[in-house]
Design a protein around this motif. Structure first.
Motif, mmCIF file in Angstrom:
data_model
loop_
_atom_site.group_PDB
_atom_site.id
_atom_site.type_symbol
_atom_site.label_atom_id
_atom_site.label_comp_id
_atom_site.label_asym_id
_atom_site.label_seq_id
_atom_site.Cartn_x
_atom_site.Cartn_y
_atom_site.Cartn_z
ATOM 1 N N LYS A 1 9.074 5.953 2.519
ATOM 2 C CA LYS A 1 7.803 5.289 2.241
ATOM 3 C C LYS A 1 8.001 4.005 1.439
ATOM 4 O O LYS A 1 7.072 3.205 1.322
ATOM 5 C CB LYS A 1 6.870 6.230 1.468
ATOM 6 C CG LYS A 1 6.400 7.433 2.259
ATOM 7 C CD LYS A 1 5.355 8.228 1.501
ATOM 8 C CE LYS A 1 5.908 8.780 0.203
ATOM 9 N NZ LYS A 1 4.889 9.609 -0.507
ATOM 10 N N LYS B 1 4.512 2.274 1.528
ATOM 11 C CA LYS B 1 3.420 3.025 2.133
ATOM 12 C C LYS B 1 2.894 4.006 1.097
ATOM 13 O O LYS B 1 3.637 4.492 0.242
ATOM 14 C CB LYS B 1 3.901 3.779 3.370
ATOM 15 C CG LYS B 1 4.356 2.868 4.510
ATOM 16 C CD LYS B 1 4.797 3.677 5.721
ATOM 17 C CE LYS B 1 5.240 2.772 6.859
ATOM 18 N NZ LYS B 1 5.682 3.544 8.049
ATOM 19 N N THR B 2 1.610 4.301 1.152
ATOM 20 C CA THR B 2 0.999 5.155 0.149
ATOM 21 C C THR B 2 0.103 6.201 0.787
ATOM 22 O O THR B 2 -0.523 5.948 1.823
ATOM 23 C CB THR B 2 0.180 4.324 -0.856
ATOM 24 O OG1 THR B 2 -0.504 5.203 -1.754
ATOM 25 C CG2 THR B 2 -0.836 3.443 -0.156
ATOM 26 N N ASP B 3 0.040 7.372 0.169
ATOM 27 C CA ASP B 3 -0.855 8.422 0.635
ATOM 28 C C ASP B 3 -2.108 8.524 -0.228
ATOM 29 O O ASP B 3 -2.889 9.464 -0.101
ATOM 30 C CB ASP B 3 -0.145 9.777 0.658
ATOM 31 C CG ASP B 3 0.481 10.116 -0.680
ATOM 32 O OD1 ASP B 3 0.290 9.342 -1.637
ATOM 33 O OD2 ASP B 3 1.164 11.155 -0.760
ATOM 34 N N THR B 4 -2.303 7.523 -1.121
ATOM 35 C CA THR B 4 -3.468 7.550 -2.005
ATOM 36 C C THR B 4 -4.508 6.507 -1.640
ATOM 37 O O THR B 4 -5.584 6.492 -2.221
ATOM 38 C CB THR B 4 -3.037 7.301 -3.458
ATOM 39 O OG1 THR B 4 -2.549 5.954 -3.577
ATOM 40 C CG2 THR B 4 -1.940 8.270 -3.870
ATOM 41 N N GLY B 5 -4.187 5.614 -0.712
ATOM 42 C CA GLY B 5 -5.129 4.564 -0.331
ATOM 43 C C GLY B 5 -5.055 3.329 -1.194
ATOM 44 O O GLY B 5 -5.791 2.369 -0.957
ATOM 45 N N SER C 1 1.835 4.806 -7.356
ATOM 46 C CA SER C 1 1.899 5.248 -5.958
ATOM 47 C C SER C 1 2.725 4.323 -5.079
ATOM 48 O O SER C 1 3.022 4.669 -3.937
ATOM 49 C CB SER C 1 0.486 5.357 -5.380
ATOM 50 O OG SER C 1 -0.156 4.091 -5.385
ATOM 51 N N THR D 1 -1.337 2.528 4.294
ATOM 52 C CA THR D 1 -1.421 3.967 4.108
ATOM 53 C C THR D 1 -0.524 4.662 5.121
ATOM 54 O O THR D 1 -0.009 4.041 6.055
ATOM 55 C CB THR D 1 -2.869 4.443 4.285
ATOM 56 O OG1 THR D 1 -3.272 4.223 5.647
ATOM 57 C CG2 THR D 1 -3.810 3.671 3.357
ATOM 58 N N LEU D 2 -0.357 5.964 4.954
ATOM 59 C CA LEU D 2 0.454 6.718 5.904
ATOM 60 C C LEU D 2 -0.176 6.739 7.286
ATOM 61 O O LEU D 2 0.505 6.979 8.290
ATOM 62 C CB LEU D 2 0.655 8.148 5.393
ATOM 63 C CG LEU D 2 1.426 8.277 4.068
ATOM 64 C CD1 LEU D 2 1.578 9.743 3.691
ATOM 65 C CD2 LEU D 2 2.783 7.604 4.155
ATOM 66 N N ASP D 3 -1.484 6.468 7.357
ATOM 67 C CA ASP D 3 -2.179 6.411 8.644
ATOM 68 C C ASP D 3 -2.100 5.032 9.285
ATOM 69 O O ASP D 3 -2.631 4.830 10.378
ATOM 70 C CB ASP D 3 -3.651 6.805 8.463
ATOM 71 C CG ASP D 3 -3.806 8.246 8.009
ATOM 72 O OD1 ASP D 3 -2.945 9.063 8.385
ATOM 73 O OD2 ASP D 3 -4.762 8.538 7.277
ATOM 74 N N SER E 1 -3.555 10.561 -8.018
ATOM 75 C CA SER E 1 -3.421 9.172 -8.458
ATOM 76 C C SER E 1 -4.561 8.773 -9.379
ATOM 77 O O SER E 1 -5.726 8.985 -9.086
ATOM 78 C CB SER E 1 -3.412 8.240 -7.243
ATOM 79 O OG SER E 1 -3.449 6.908 -7.655
#
Length: 718
Positions: free
Chosen positions: A195, A229-233, A239, A279-281, A694
């Protein structure tokens, strides 16, 4: 001064703080990070008006040499701040956002004056439309072009005026040689976490004689760090980190008219662009830092040596242009949309000095100098002319002119005792300032040097802080701690009645150097008046945007206090077999006792105690290894109620849990002209960030610390 301020008790546990290192046997705030055994004889130019030996300098000063940069930097870091924070008394700015910068003795990064060959490089910090984050301007110079870096801790306003209230970082570049030479480095950084963004770097320099006394030196660099890349937005609160692409190039042409007279012209230009994360998406995460920053510098200089002494004269100009997107537009008190914009800043500076050595009862070395500086800022999309403005936006310009003169005299009271006296007078837009200093250096014997003195400093407000036409936005970090604040972002309006900050400073210390051993101790204490800060205005009636308003103000007082030092031990200084040439243990320590305003609010996020230790193993003449440990203690003022209330629960950085980052690196000289560097940062993949969602960070740290990262570089030279 002490009434109403939190008092931190100084408790030191060497086993707890030293980590894997030896216990704290000596502290010193005056050390050279150098390869020479006799580091006290390294020559420095930043601490006074004349060049002199390191141990004679009337200030707390450290030197990072080109050799040390080659070994420690390579591509171990693309940020010089990562290297400089290993010096006692120096730290890198810690923030939950994209802040960076060099902090000296617990003071914010904006109090550190950055120089290249003694010339101010300007600051991009005022060129931000919607953010207050401080951006470090130190990384425009390729490492191959650096001869050494001198770090002076403590106010140097007597020589340099405003902005040197915390200290000075002076990058000394390599000078033109009698024969052509050059170097090219290609490097990469590869994080283990998929990430995290990888880094690619190209830097180089080349220079030599053109004939008839002319010499030319050129340098260039290209660096790209991909975003995380982040999974928290959001890339905040530990993060991840935004990406950045920077390229720069420069040239310096000098002419030796005679052996005693030289003129030169030069330029340094570059561009820095922010790279949004995702983001991860796969959704883009908006930049909180700069979108695109362009820099230009032009300079001309003269140096002359005469029978009576020496003369220096320099004229230069720094230009910055920041492109920003999605700048808020206010109309009728409401946020109605956004606009793209460009902000321009410019500094014009003429400065010089005359050095006059003579004897009048005692030996004197007098330096007389002066400076003229004009700063300009053009913000075509400020968010409003003032806190009550109904107009949407307009072109807001500001400028400030200052003039200063100084005199410094180094007096040889005895063969082994030198007194430095200096005073400077500055005429600024914000009032007149007089800043004196007095410093004693006593060479007790060939191995022991005692130092100490008193100095005053000042820092004028920036154009943005003091021009009522400028309004900036905070996303929330600058608003916490006020009773009527209920959340969200806020606006910060400038104040035309601001006064310069002033400080009174004491330090005393000792330096010991014997056959490669370096040790000593320095204690410092600084007290400030008219500290620049913000005060609440509140929610303005009729402001339909619901934003909270703050105003720039002067506080009554603030204080920093601490101990900083080093202990360097030559464990093995002579070859012991085929695979052991040298073995050296280097240790730097900083103990902050205070760094707070009169309300008990911390000036910066800084640990109570930090240490950097490195075990350097010279295997052969061509192969070196280093094992390092960087310890960060709990945050100063962590349990201070006033400070924690001002921070809120999520907004600003904090260090609740101490941690240590280990590193392993090696350097191999393949041939005379090829060098290979490789290593691992954060060897044990330490993650000091809170494991909670986060932004909560109620039990852990809440700022970004990279995970385990592998790096390598190869340098070709001729």
């Amino acid at each position: 001064m002490d009434e109403g301020m939190n008092t931190n008790t100084f408790k030191f546990n060497p086993i707890k703080y030293a980590g894997f290192c030896l216990p704290l046997l000596g502290l010193a705030a005056t050390q050279a990070i150098a390869e020479e055994n006799d580091s006290g004889n390294v020559m420095v130019v930043t601490a006074s008006g004349v060049e002199q030996r390191f141990k004679d300098a009337p200030a707390s000063i450290s030197v990072v040499t080109a050799e040390q940069l080659e070994k420690e930097m390579g591509t171990a870091s693309t940020d010089l701040a990562d290297i400089l924070e290993r010096v006692a008394g120096v730290s890198k700015a810690i923030g939950t956002d994209v802040s960076s910068g060099i902090q000296l003795r617990g003071m914010p990064a904006s109090y550190t004056l950055l120089l290249v060959d003694g010339k101010r490089i300007g600051s991009s910090n005022g060129l931000k439309t919607t953010q207050q984050n401080y951006f470090d301007d130190i990384n425009w110079i390729p490492v191959e072009s650096i001869e050494r870096i001198e770090i002076v801790r403590g106010p140097m306003s007597t020589l340099y005026g405003s902005d040197a209230m915390g200290g000075v970082v002076n990058i000394i570049t390599k000078k033109n040689n009698k024969e052509w030479n050059g170097a090219l480095t290609i490097g990469t950084r590869q994080p283990e976490d998929s990430k995290s963004g990888e880094t690619t770097t190209y830097t180089g320099s080349v220079g030599g004689p053109l004939g008839n006394g002319f010499t030319l030196r050129m340098n260039g660099s290209w660096n790209k760090r991909d975003a995380d890349k982040t999974d928290t937005g959001a890339l905040r609160w530990g993060s991840g980190q935004e990406g950045k692409k920077r390229y720069s190039y420069g040239a310096d042409l000098s002419w030796d008219i005679t052996d005693n007279h030289q003129v030169s012209i030069g330029t340094l230009q570059g561009t820095e662009e922010g790279i949004p994360g995702e983001t991860l998406d796969g959704d883009e995460v908006g930049l909180r830092g700069i979108s695109k920053l362009e820099r230009e510098n032009y300079s001309a200089a003269y140096r002359g040596l005469f029978d009576f002494g020496s003369v220096r004269l320099t004229a230069y100009e720094n230009k910055y242009k920041n492109s920003a997107s999605d700048v808020p537009v206010i109309s009728g008190g409401s946020l109605v949309g956004t606009e793209d914009t460009k902000i321009r800043g410019k500094d014009k500076i003429i400065e010089g000095d005359i050095n006059l050595p003579f004897e009048l009862w005692l030996p004197h070395n007098v330096t007389i100098g002066g400076q003229w500086m004009k700063e300009e800022l053009n913000n075509p999309r400020s968010m409003g002319t003032n806190k009550y403005a109904a107009a949407s936006y307009g072109t807001h310009t500001g400028e400030a002119t200052s003039k200063g003169v100084f005199v410094e005299d180094q007096i040889g009271l005895l063969d082994d005792l030198t007194l430095t006296l200096g005073v400077r007078y500055d005429d600024t837009e914000y009032g007149d300032q007089t800043t004196p200093r007095a410093y004693l250096v006593y060479q007790a014997n060939d191995y022991l040097t005692l130092k100490g003195g008193y100095s005053e400093g000042f820092k004028a407000p920036t154009i943005r802080q003091a021009s009522p036409g400028f309004v900036e936005e905070s996303k929330g970090a600058g608003c916490n701690g006020y009773a009527d604040y209920t959340g969200g972002g806020c606006y910060i309006v400038s104040n035309g009645n601001l006064k310069p900050e002033t400080s009174e400073n004491w330090e005393v210390g000792a330096l010991f150097n014997y056959e490669g051993w370096d040790a000593g101790i320095t204690f410092f204490d600084s007290r400030f008046k008219n500290k620049l800060a913000t005060a609440p205005i509140g929610y303005i009636t009729g402001d339909k945007s619901g934003r909270y308003w703050l105003e720039r103000v002067n506080l009554d007082s603030a204080r920093t206090q601490g101990i900083e030092g080093n202990l360097n031990i030559p464990l093995i200084s002579e070859p012991k077999g085929q695979f052991l040439q040298k073995l050296t243990l280097r240790n730097n320590y900083t103990r902050m006792i205070k760094a707070e305003d009169d309300q008990g609010v911390m000036l910066v996020t800084t640990p109570k105690f930090t240490s950097y230790s490195s075990l350097d193993w010279s295997v052969t003449q061509d192969l070196d290894f280093s094992f390092s440990a960087h310890y960060y203690g709990k945050m100063l003022g962590l349990n201070n109620k006033a400070d924690q209330e001002s921070r809120g629960s999520t907004a600003t950085a904090r260090i609740r849990n101490s941690y240590t980052l280990y590193g392993l690196s090696g350097q191999y000289k393949i041939t005379k002209n090829f060098r290979f560097n490789a290593g691992i940062d954060n060897l044990f993949d330490k993650d000091p960030v809170s494991s909670e969602p986060s932004g909560s960070a109620s039990s852990g740290n809440n700022y970004y610390v990279p995970g385990r990262t592998y790096y390598a570089s190869i340098t070709a030279s001729f």
